[in-house]
Design an enzyme around this catalytic site. Structure first.
Site: not given
Lengths: 174, 509, 509, 174
Positions: B165, B293
């Site tokens: 991220g 994820r």
């Protein structure tokens, strides 16, 4: 009644006459032809619908909490800050402003609560406008706090590792 | 035994997204919340909700023991971690397993393997997946780092060994910047992932970020759902994502998809996952990393495939085989997502916190809003500044862009500043419309004001001038009327109280 | 010359829907509004907006001269009538033509032909379109009506010769009811359409309402976009619509589509239109009528075809040929629409008017909301009680129903009563879920409370009991604290003012 | 402090004890085990979040504008009206209620503004509960106004063609 206002916005000044007559508001910008204005509080809080000769605009208008006679507007995602006074108010404010020191040291305050990660200037440094003064971590991101104008660092009031609240003085520029 | 009650170990829009999938499947939902989130929509919309601690994430959403305790007390049989927080912590997936709970995500071994960027690179290389030149080990000290960087050649990229991220990432363009950058990257990585190790890669210029969405079941089947183009990023945080990528042809899509499936199967991967690639102007692609994820940007894939990825995740976690073969995956139209963040684009994207007294969400054809904001919600410093996702579908990219611009123009969030004007400027730019961009787009793009049509800006300014004059005028009229009334009826006291500093209270927030 | 500025001669969600299509196409939008709608979203979201009169529709939205005058002043080159109001008045389409404005809809000749139900029947018969047995002329007097009804055989259906949407319709089951029913139907027709003529048809029992969406260009091409099943109706007002129909097979769909296209071409029809059929348990279909306008329920067709019907309408009005051939029309998944009305289902759907201080709209995967409600909006007696449309898409009917039930459970509209509990009861019913229904469903279904699971109801009642006890308790505690404070500081006056009739003001709306 | 309330809802009566202790609210229904309640004003106006032993429910609660001690609740689209009193309040209200006439003529008022299309009863008619008294047109639909209970039509206070506002007396039943 009709009144004429000096509206300062993004460095430009406009002369606007607003007339609150029996047929509704009429507005004149400078010496342009008068326009019919329909102004309505469409939705709380402070969301207005303006129809200016039929042109529809939705605008949020709130008074600036820190500066008198100043209005913050947002309009299609664009933000404006407008200073509005009548000629008479302007003259009065100039008289009272004349009594105060026109410039002075500038205190840079924390714009949000956060953790001071690093102070990257020292007392006595000369800084340019936009030069970063310190790093403030909030929302998991490091944010650079820049100098709003050029100057000399007169004092540093926080240290790396400190947690600060909004408005806490960080650095004073002379 | 299929999942009957699912605990969502997350907050915000993704928690709500997962609760909605539970409801659609007829599964019970259990929310957890920090003290800052007592009134949050994920608490109100779940079937059950339990407190897990004070606002800072390490004291609540990252406390796996507290979350497992809630799962036990509530009788949940599964946990969905969402994205961020505990979603890519292998120990948490292990702890769920040990507690007899189904973890809706990959096995801990796969999380650990792909979460260790160095191990993931090794796996990729071993399975003929192209990788970016760089180290295969974490940097040990500043001297070693300087040597490696010189060998690879500047610019280089520092990356956190744990996590993703964009947190703990830094581009280093010259040797003199290296040491500071390592400190910053390592510090951010520690804060975000609890582990500060970093490694070094060649920083490729003018590359696009294109990622492949995967679904793998526990029976050894894995399919891909096409790609997402995520090149519009700021500081490695994605701002705009779309599917399909405007530059992929079907052959390259099939090739990248096959490579991604191969890597996932090699890693023993199960459930939804994403493999990120860098895509060069020469149309070469390199494995960047795997996100083990659900991604923030999964809705664009949902809109073009018609699949509900969270529902698929739950089915996979139940042990069901995939419902589709690769050939049955169909793509329709084009989808774009804009992440709406509480940041001030006029001031270097400084976070903007505060209460949101009023919201106007966009709607109508082709518009989906994934948000957890409600009137009165507080944007606090404790969590990510992303407050909502706006996703638009069109029959082609042009229609999707037009709908997104329309939807952004309808989006009203009072009380905070957002990146919406920035998103508007990007969408209006010829570069974006021509899909002529790479991951350096945002850095080059500069201030949104520079991209606004001067005529448009002038027209808006005129409206602002008129609105300000009218507001000031009515303020004075109202004040005069009020003052006259108060003098007449009960003297000046009430008038003074009502008007403070020349402004009527009624206009205050 | 293509349309550059479009006036929308309507209000509410459909005006907003059309403004959104204008924005998506880069066309200017001009709203008109009655005094009741000054703050409405269609006024705020349009580029321009002009007043056209007081709240009652005959003094504003039905005043074609005032609307044409606005079009002239604003420099609009086209008018979209939406649905209702002037949309099916041939004289209005003619007046637009005479004023040099493009009417976004069919030519006045086609409106007049298909709007005259008797002429439409003749046209259908002439082109081998199956029709329901009935009169081909309006009833002239009560005696003639009684004779015709006896000939056809009871039950019969009275229908307004002008207009549609269920207004001016009455089922008559026995001769004794006929006279009253004619009076009521004719009165309603006069109020709604300005013309009170009615005619008589055989009332078919246990039929479904299935309609075909058409698009016809001005070059003689016409295609259909599949069907909508609209059998869930109350007093001929549709409540739930879906596409595809759960009972149509591809062959019947193709056959009905071909018949509908034939009828439209025979009528010289251009633009979007809908042909309504009755579909019997024996799988026979009968032409019912043609709606010569955009339908309320057009979004379900949009969601399954990916087309934007309003954009297509504008392209057709521009003289462009259809962009698709019949073979290129593709259907994906299943879509359902629930009309959200301000009506009290517990009290015979009595209209519920008032201010809506707060709204929580559903969102997330598969959910579209077409609404023009905003916080503070007033639902008035002047207009239709439909305040919003909730449309859900799923990969199949089951998923669409589940998402709709979830979305309805999220929908919060404070301040007014709505039909949402009724919609929930219908969606939860085995009959609806098995698609075992016909247009008599609502009449047979009865009160929603009768269909709520008694255990669910008891659980909700327990929560209500606890919530009421807590609210009452905190009310008393607060009152006691307030009373103590006011006695201490300034005597009982403030306390008395603050509490009225045993309740704190803070809890009032 | 703890108080016990009699809650009447849909004809059933419940005994509920609410205790406002240092660890938050605790609630007991009848002689069931006590439950922890967390009650929070989640959103204006009057939208509360209730967590009852973890079960999450959103409920809108507003005082009935016409009846004292009565609360209107809406909960997942279902509506309830609850009358809540302590034992003591109940005794007091029974005493005062005893002083008034228990029944009497019933005035049926217009539930909304609209146009009276037809009055379908006459003075002296005997009507059943649910029987229609008149037709009121609003929002372009005819709405039947039914008799809330059986009775005799004592007076008719409007005529067909009249426009009425909310609350206007229409018919009086004896």
């Amino acid at each position: 009644m009709a009144r004429t206002y000096l509206v300062e916005i993004e460095g430009a000044e406009w002369l606007v006459t607003v007339d609150d007559g029996p047929d509704g508001l009429r507005v004149r910008i400078g010496d342009e032809p008068e326009q019919a204005a329909n102004w309505s509080l469409a939705q709380d809080p402070a969301i207005y619908s303006l129809l200016l000769d039929g042109q529809s605009r939705q605008v949020r208008v709130v008074p600036d909490p820190e500066q008198a006679n100043t209005w913050q507007l947002s309009l299609r995602g664009h933000r404006f800050s407008a200073h509005v006074q009548t000629e008479r108010e302007r003259r009065l404010s100039r008289v009272s402003a004349g009594k105060q020191a026109p410039t002075g040291p500038l205190t840079i305050k924390a714009p949000m609560p956060g953790l001071v990660r690093a102070v990257v200037v020292q007392v006595g440094d000369t800084v340019q406008q936009g030069q970063r003064l310190l790093l403030l971590e909030a929302m998991k991101m490091e944010n650079e706090i820049p100098a709003p104008r050029a100057g000399t660092v007169q004092a540093i009031q926080v240290a790396a590792g400190e947690t600060v609240d909004t408005g806490r003085p960080l650095v004073i520029l002379a | 035994m299929p999942i009957r009650k699912l605990l969502i170990a997350n907050r915000g829009e993704i928690a709500l997204r997962i609760i909605r999938a539970c409801r659609d499947l007829g599964i019970g939902s259990v929310a957890v919340y920090s003290a800052a989130d007592r009134n949050a929509l994920h608490v109100r919309y779940a079937d059950e909700a339990y407190p897990i601690g004070p606002p800072p994430a390490p004291e609540s959403y990252l406390r796996s023991a507290a979350i497992l305790d809630v799962a036990h007390r509530a009788g949940a049989d599964a946990i969905h971690p969402g994205y961020g927080f505990l979603s890519e912590r292998a120990e948490f997936a292990e702890a769920c397993r040990a507690a007899g709970l189904i973890f809706v995500g990959p096995p801990p071994e796969a999380i650990r393997l792909m979460g260790d960027k160095v191990a993931a690179r090794r796996l990729a290389i071993a399975h003929d997946v192209p990788v970016v030149p760089g180290t295969e080990a974490e940097v040990q000290d500043a001297t070693a780092a300087a040597r490696i960087a010189s060998e690879i050649g500047y610019p280089v990229l520092l990356k956190a060994a744990a996590g993703g991220g964009g947190k703990g990432m830094r581009v280093v363009r010259a040797p003199g910047e290296l040491q500071d950058a390592i400190r910053a990257a390592s510090g951010e990585a520690t804060a975000a992932f609890g582990y500060g190790g970093v490694y070094i890669e060649k920083y490729l210029e003018r590359v696009r970020h294109i990622e492949i969405q995967l679904l793998a079941d526990s029976h050894g089947h894995c399919i891909h759902l096409g790609e997402r183009e995520c090149s519009i990023q700021r500081r490695h945080q994605k701002l705009i994502e779309e599917s399909p990528s405007p530059v992929l042809d079907p052959a390259t899509r099939a090739q990248m998809g096959a490579v991604a499936v191969r890597a996932a199967l090699a890693a023993g991967y199960v459930n939804a996952g994403t493999i990120e690639f860098l895509f060069t102007p020469e149309r070469q692609f390199y494995f960047l990393e795997m996100n083990t994820r659900l991604q923030v940007e999964h809705p664009v894939t949902e809109l073009v495939t018609g699949l509900d990825l969270v529902q698929e995740q739950i089915r996979i976690a139940n042990g069901e085989p995939l419902r589709l073969t690769q050939d049955q995956v169909r793509f329709h139209g084009h989808a774009i997502e804009c992440r709406i963040t509480a940041e001030d684009p006029d001031h270097n994207f400084m976070p903007s916190i505060g209460r949101i007294p009023a919201i106007a969400e966009p709607s109508g054809p082709g518009v989906r809003v994934d948000s957890a904001i409600y009137p009165g919600a507080e944007v606090s410093i404790y969590y990510d500044p992303m407050v909502a996702k706006l996703i638009c579908w069109g029959e082609d990219r042009d229609q999707a862009i037009r709908r997104m611009r329309r939807a952004l123009s309808e989006y009203g969030l009072a009380g905070i500043l957002t990146n919406i004007p920035y998103q508007q400027a990007v969408l209006a730019s010829p570069e974006f419309q021509a899909a002529d961009f790479d991951t350096g787009f945002v850095e080059r793009f500069g201030h949104p004001a520079a991209h606004t049509d001067p005529q448009d800006r002038a027209a808006l300014q005129r409206i602002a001038v008129v609105a300000a004059a009218i507001a000031a005028h009515l303020d004075r009229e109202q004040a005069a009327a009020q003052s006259a009334a108060s003098h007449a009826v009960e003297g000046p006291a009430e008038g003074r109280e009502w008007r403070q500093g020349g402004r009527p209270r009624s206009l205050r927030m």
